[in-house]
Write a protein that holds these residues in place. Sequence first.
Motif, PDB file in Angstrom:
ATOM      1  N   ASP A 115      -3.548  16.742  40.165  1.00 14.22           N
ATOM      2  CA  ASP A 115      -2.947  17.452  40.639  1.00 14.22           C
ATOM      3  C   ASP A 115      -2.281  18.296  40.173  1.00 14.22           C
ATOM      4  OD1 ASP A 115      -4.901  17.799  42.922  1.00 14.22           O
ATOM      5  OD2 ASP A 115      -3.242  17.559  44.654  1.00 14.22           O
ATOM      6  N   ARG A 116      -0.645  17.620  39.765  1.00 13.98           N
ATOM      7  CA  ARG A 116      -0.158  18.049  39.178  1.00 13.98           C
ATOM      8  C   ARG A 116      -0.287  17.654  36.998  1.00 13.98           C
ATOM      9  NH1 ARG A 116       4.620  20.542  37.998  1.00 13.98           N
ATOM     10  NH2 ARG A 116       6.116  19.419  37.220  1.00 13.98           N
ATOM     11  N   LEU A 117      -0.514  17.054  37.204  1.00  8.78           N
ATOM     12  CA  LEU A 117      -1.248  16.748  35.629  1.00  8.78           C
ATOM     13  C   LEU A 117      -1.918  18.029  35.264  1.00  8.78           C
ATOM     14  CD1 LEU A 117      -2.298  12.903  35.038  1.00  8.78           C
ATOM     15  CD2 LEU A 117      -0.230  14.240  33.970  1.00  8.78           C
ATOM     16  N   ALA A 118      -3.099  18.643  36.098  1.00  6.39           N
ATOM     17  CA  ALA A 118      -3.859  19.612  35.641  1.00  6.39           C
ATOM     18  C   ALA A 118      -2.431  20.951  35.485  1.00  6.39           C
ATOM     19  CB  ALA A 118      -4.918  19.995  36.461  1.00  6.39           C
ATOM     20  N   GLU A 119      -1.415  21.627  36.684  1.00  6.47           N
ATOM     21  CA  GLU A 119      -1.110  21.975  36.549  1.00  6.47           C
ATOM     22  C   GLU A 119      -0.051  22.136  35.451  1.00  6.47           C
ATOM     23  OE1 GLU A 119       3.308  23.155  38.898  1.00  6.47           O
ATOM     24  OE2 GLU A 119       2.044  22.084  39.985  1.00  6.47           O
ATOM     25  N   LEU A 120       0.429  20.767  35.252  1.00  2.00           N
ATOM     26  CA  LEU A 120       1.189  20.632  33.676  1.00  2.00           C
ATOM     27  C   LEU A 120       0.241  21.335  32.271  1.00  2.00           C
ATOM     28  CD1 LEU A 120       3.035  17.763  34.779  1.00  2.00           C
ATOM     29  CD2 LEU A 120       4.198  19.809  33.946  1.00  2.00           C
ATOM     30  N   ALA A 121      -1.171  21.543  32.167  1.00  2.00           N
ATOM     31  CA  ALA A 121      -1.902  21.596  31.166  1.00  2.00           C
ATOM     32  C   ALA A 121      -2.248  22.714  31.219  1.00  2.00           C
ATOM     33  CB  ALA A 121      -3.276  20.655  31.637  1.00  2.00           C
ATOM     34  N   GLY A 147      -5.019  24.146  29.020  1.00  2.00           N
ATOM     35  CA  GLY A 147      -5.118  23.608  27.791  1.00  2.00           C
ATOM     36  C   GLY A 147      -5.612  22.110  27.571  1.00  2.00           C
ATOM     37  N   ARG A 148      -5.752  21.963  26.799  1.00  2.00           N
ATOM     38  CA  ARG A 148      -6.347  20.303  26.821  1.00  2.00           C
ATOM     39  C   ARG A 148      -4.982  19.462  26.855  1.00  2.00           C
ATOM     40  NH1 ARG A 148      -7.366  18.942  20.392  1.00  2.00           N
ATOM     41  NH2 ARG A 148      -9.198  17.916  21.427  1.00  2.00           N
ATOM     42  N   ALA A 149      -6.125  18.151  27.221  1.00  2.00           N
ATOM     43  CA  ALA A 149      -4.705  16.935  27.874  1.00  2.00           C
ATOM     44  C   ALA A 149      -4.946  15.701  27.003  1.00  2.00           C
ATOM     45  CB  ALA A 149      -4.780  16.837  28.797  1.00  2.00           C
ATOM     46  N   LEU A 150      -4.277  14.878  26.106  1.00  3.48           N
ATOM     47  CA  LEU A 150      -4.392  13.979  25.675  1.00  3.48           C
ATOM     48  C   LEU A 150      -3.862  12.813  26.373  1.00  3.48           C
ATOM     49  CD1 LEU A 150      -5.057  11.962  23.060  1.00  3.48           C
ATOM     50  CD2 LEU A 150      -2.613  12.420  21.832  1.00  3.48           C
ATOM     51  N   GLU A 151      -4.444  11.964  26.660  1.00  5.62           N
ATOM     52  CA  GLU A 151      -3.324  10.613  27.586  1.00  5.62           C
ATOM     53  C   GLU A 151      -3.473   9.516  26.456  1.00  5.62           C
ATOM     54  OE1 GLU A 151      -4.566   7.720  31.675  1.00  5.62           O
ATOM     55  OE2 GLU A 151      -5.457   9.220  31.530  1.00  5.62           O
ATOM     56  N   PHE A 152      -1.803   8.611  26.544  1.00  7.87           N
ATOM     57  CA  PHE A 152      -2.132   7.847  26.100  1.00  7.87           C
ATOM     58  C   PHE A 152      -2.622   6.384  26.522  1.00  7.87           C
ATOM     59  CE2 PHE A 152       1.939   9.889  23.271  1.00  7.87           C
ATOM     60  CZ  PHE A 152       1.324  10.054  22.349  1.00  7.87           C
ATOM     61  N   GLN A 174      -1.942  21.185  24.866  1.00 11.81           N
ATOM     62  CA  GLN A 174      -0.629  21.451  25.436  1.00 11.81           C
ATOM     63  C   GLN A 174      -0.237  20.194  26.587  1.00 11.81           C
ATOM     64  OE1 GLN A 174      -0.203  24.730  25.043  1.00 11.81           O
ATOM     65  NE2 GLN A 174       1.206  24.883  26.235  1.00 11.81           N
ATOM     66  N   LEU A 175      -0.759  19.304  26.578  1.00 10.29           N
ATOM     67  CA  LEU A 175      -0.188  17.971  27.267  1.00 10.29           C
ATOM     68  C   LEU A 175      -0.433  17.222  27.027  1.00 10.29           C
ATOM     69  CD1 LEU A 175       0.733  17.309  30.234  1.00 10.29           C
ATOM     70  CD2 LEU A 175      -1.029  17.038  31.699  1.00 10.29           C
ATOM     71  N   VAL A 176       0.866  16.114  26.662  1.00  7.78           N
ATOM     72  CA  VAL A 176       0.115  13.988  26.390  1.00  7.78           C
ATOM     73  C   VAL A 176       1.348  14.297  28.210  1.00  7.78           C
ATOM     74  CG1 VAL A 176       1.234  12.286  25.420  1.00  7.78           C
ATOM     75  CG2 VAL A 176       0.167  15.034  24.039  1.00  7.78           C
ATOM     76  N   TYR A 177      -0.163  12.646  27.956  1.00  2.70           N
ATOM     77  CA  TYR A 177       0.853  11.985  29.642  1.00  2.70           C
ATOM     78  C   TYR A 177       0.682  10.478  29.487  1.00  2.70           C
ATOM     79  CZ  TYR A 177      -3.870  11.833  31.211  1.00  2.70           C
ATOM     80  OH  TYR A 177      -5.690  11.861  31.202  1.00  2.70           O
ATOM     81  N   LEU A 178       1.007  10.537  30.277  1.00  2.00           N
ATOM     82  CA  LEU A 178       1.480   8.535  30.340  1.00  2.00           C
ATOM     83  C   LEU A 178       2.034   7.690  31.417  1.00  2.00           C
ATOM     84  CD1 LEU A 178       3.353   7.032  27.235  1.00  2.00           C
ATOM     85  CD2 LEU A 178       1.482   5.409  28.628  1.00  2.00           C
ATOM     86  N   VAL A 179       0.624   7.224  31.813  1.00  2.19           N
ATOM     87  CA  VAL A 179       1.299   7.468  33.337  1.00  2.19           C
ATOM     88  C   VAL A 179       1.374   5.413  33.823  1.00  2.19           C
ATOM     89  CG1 VAL A 179      -0.144   8.963  34.577  1.00  2.19           C
ATOM     90  CG2 VAL A 179      -1.628   7.145  34.021  1.00  2.19           C
ATOM     91  N   TYR A 180       1.446   5.369  35.497  1.00  2.00           N
ATOM     92  CA  TYR A 180       1.651   4.335  35.897  1.00  2.00           C
ATOM     93  C   TYR A 180       2.490   3.054  34.957  1.00  2.00           C
ATOM     94  CZ  TYR A 180       0.121   1.004  39.951  1.00  2.00           C
ATOM     95  OH  TYR A 180      -0.288   1.066  40.986  1.00  2.00           O
ATOM     96  N   ASN A 181       3.679   3.784  34.564  1.00  2.00           N
ATOM     97  CA  ASN A 181       4.678   2.425  33.644  1.00  2.00           C
ATOM     98  C   ASN A 181       4.685   2.000  32.390  1.00  2.00           C
ATOM     99  OD1 ASN A 181       5.762   2.907  36.267  1.00  2.00           O
ATOM    100  ND2 ASN A 181       4.530   1.206  37.824  1.00  2.00           N
ATOM    101  N   PHE A 202       5.798  16.238  27.906  1.00  2.00           N
ATOM    102  CA  PHE A 202       4.490  15.042  27.292  1.00  2.00           C
ATOM    103  C   PHE A 202       5.186  14.678  28.818  1.00  2.00           C
ATOM    104  CE2 PHE A 202       6.515  11.468  25.807  1.00  2.00           C
ATOM    105  CZ  PHE A 202       4.787  10.038  25.906  1.00  2.00           C
ATOM    106  N   ALA A 203       4.246  14.462  29.683  1.00  2.00           N
ATOM    107  CA  ALA A 203       5.066  14.011  31.541  1.00  2.00           C
ATOM    108  C   ALA A 203       4.316  12.458  31.387  1.00  2.00           C
ATOM    109  CB  ALA A 203       3.855  14.226  32.008  1.00  2.00           C
ATOM    110  N   ILE A 204       5.271  11.266  31.797  1.00  2.00           N
ATOM    111  CA  ILE A 204       5.673   9.746  31.769  1.00  2.00           C
ATOM    112  C   ILE A 204       6.136   9.602  33.139  1.00  2.00           C
ATOM    113  CG2 ILE A 204       6.989   8.628  31.379  1.00  2.00           C
ATOM    114  CD1 ILE A 204       7.773   9.705  28.171  1.00  2.00           C
ATOM    115  N   GLU A 205       4.935   8.520  33.699  1.00  2.00           N
ATOM    116  CA  GLU A 205       5.295   8.432  35.052  1.00  2.00           C
ATOM    117  C   GLU A 205       5.759   6.648  34.786  1.00  2.00           C
ATOM    118  OE1 GLU A 205       3.089   7.062  39.308  1.00  2.00           O
ATOM    119  OE2 GLU A 205       1.836   7.372  36.941  1.00  2.00           O
ATOM    120  N   LEU A 206       7.217   6.695  35.761  1.00  2.00           N
ATOM    121  CA  LEU A 206       8.283   4.813  34.890  1.00  2.00           C
ATOM    122  C   LEU A 206       8.326   4.552  36.075  1.00  2.00           C
ATOM    123  CD1 LEU A 206       8.251   2.872  32.701  1.00  2.00           C
ATOM    124  CD2 LEU A 206       9.839   4.239  31.820  1.00  2.00           C
TER     125      LEU A 206
END
Length: 256
Positions: A33-39, A42-47, A104-111, A139-143
Amino acid sequence: MRQDEIWDVEAAQSYDTPGTGMFAPEVLEPTVDRLAELADGGRALEFAIGTGRVAVPLTQRGVPVTGIEMSQPMIDLLRTKADDATIPVVVGDMATAGAPGTFQLVYLVYNTISNLLTQAEQVACFRNAARHLAAGGRFAIELWVPEVRKLPPGQQAVVWQSEADYIGLDTYDVLRQQVVSHHFWFDDGRQARVFRSPHRYIWPAELDLMAQLAGFELESRQADWHGTEFTAESRSHVSVYRLPHCGSSAGAAGRW
């Protein structure tokens, strides 16, 4: 041990736990839900896209997702859920590999940023995220927050979970800012299954400095994907960094 050796076929096959753990609806749904909002349309890239735990449901929400992943066994498992046309994946290191297009968004989840074992690699990861983003992109990071306060003098290990069939503990090297996570699974017999992974832990303030070096500003920080307030007692955080829009310049990190 290298990260591509850790995330082998056996690790990939045991990674997915449908409906429980990382895949529990109460964990996964707020993340998506949160990542969809942050995108923001636009397009998203998951590292480190892994097996598609987040990318698959995010794509189903209408967000086009591309991934970067160094583990071929993880990609192979992702391919049982989505083909390359649906979720393209570039094989490579998230600190250096490039994916085509702008996001529009790059994200890195779960540490996962902690899998990069040096400060230089972690800074390079921020810079790689910035290279892929459009102006104003996030750029969203979960840590997790390092739990060094739990270490009394002379002690090097912290047990962070203990159950009848599982023990999780971390061993710290505070001089090198390194931690090794140890996972032990037990059954009724005398043998145990063990999985270990090395990490470099990062303090929130250090993460903010890495972001500044890459041209980001801190937009928000919450304790979780639900938006819970981040406090001194929080054990984790979701930090969202943003590139300036065209015509503006990056300043200091945003307010906490």
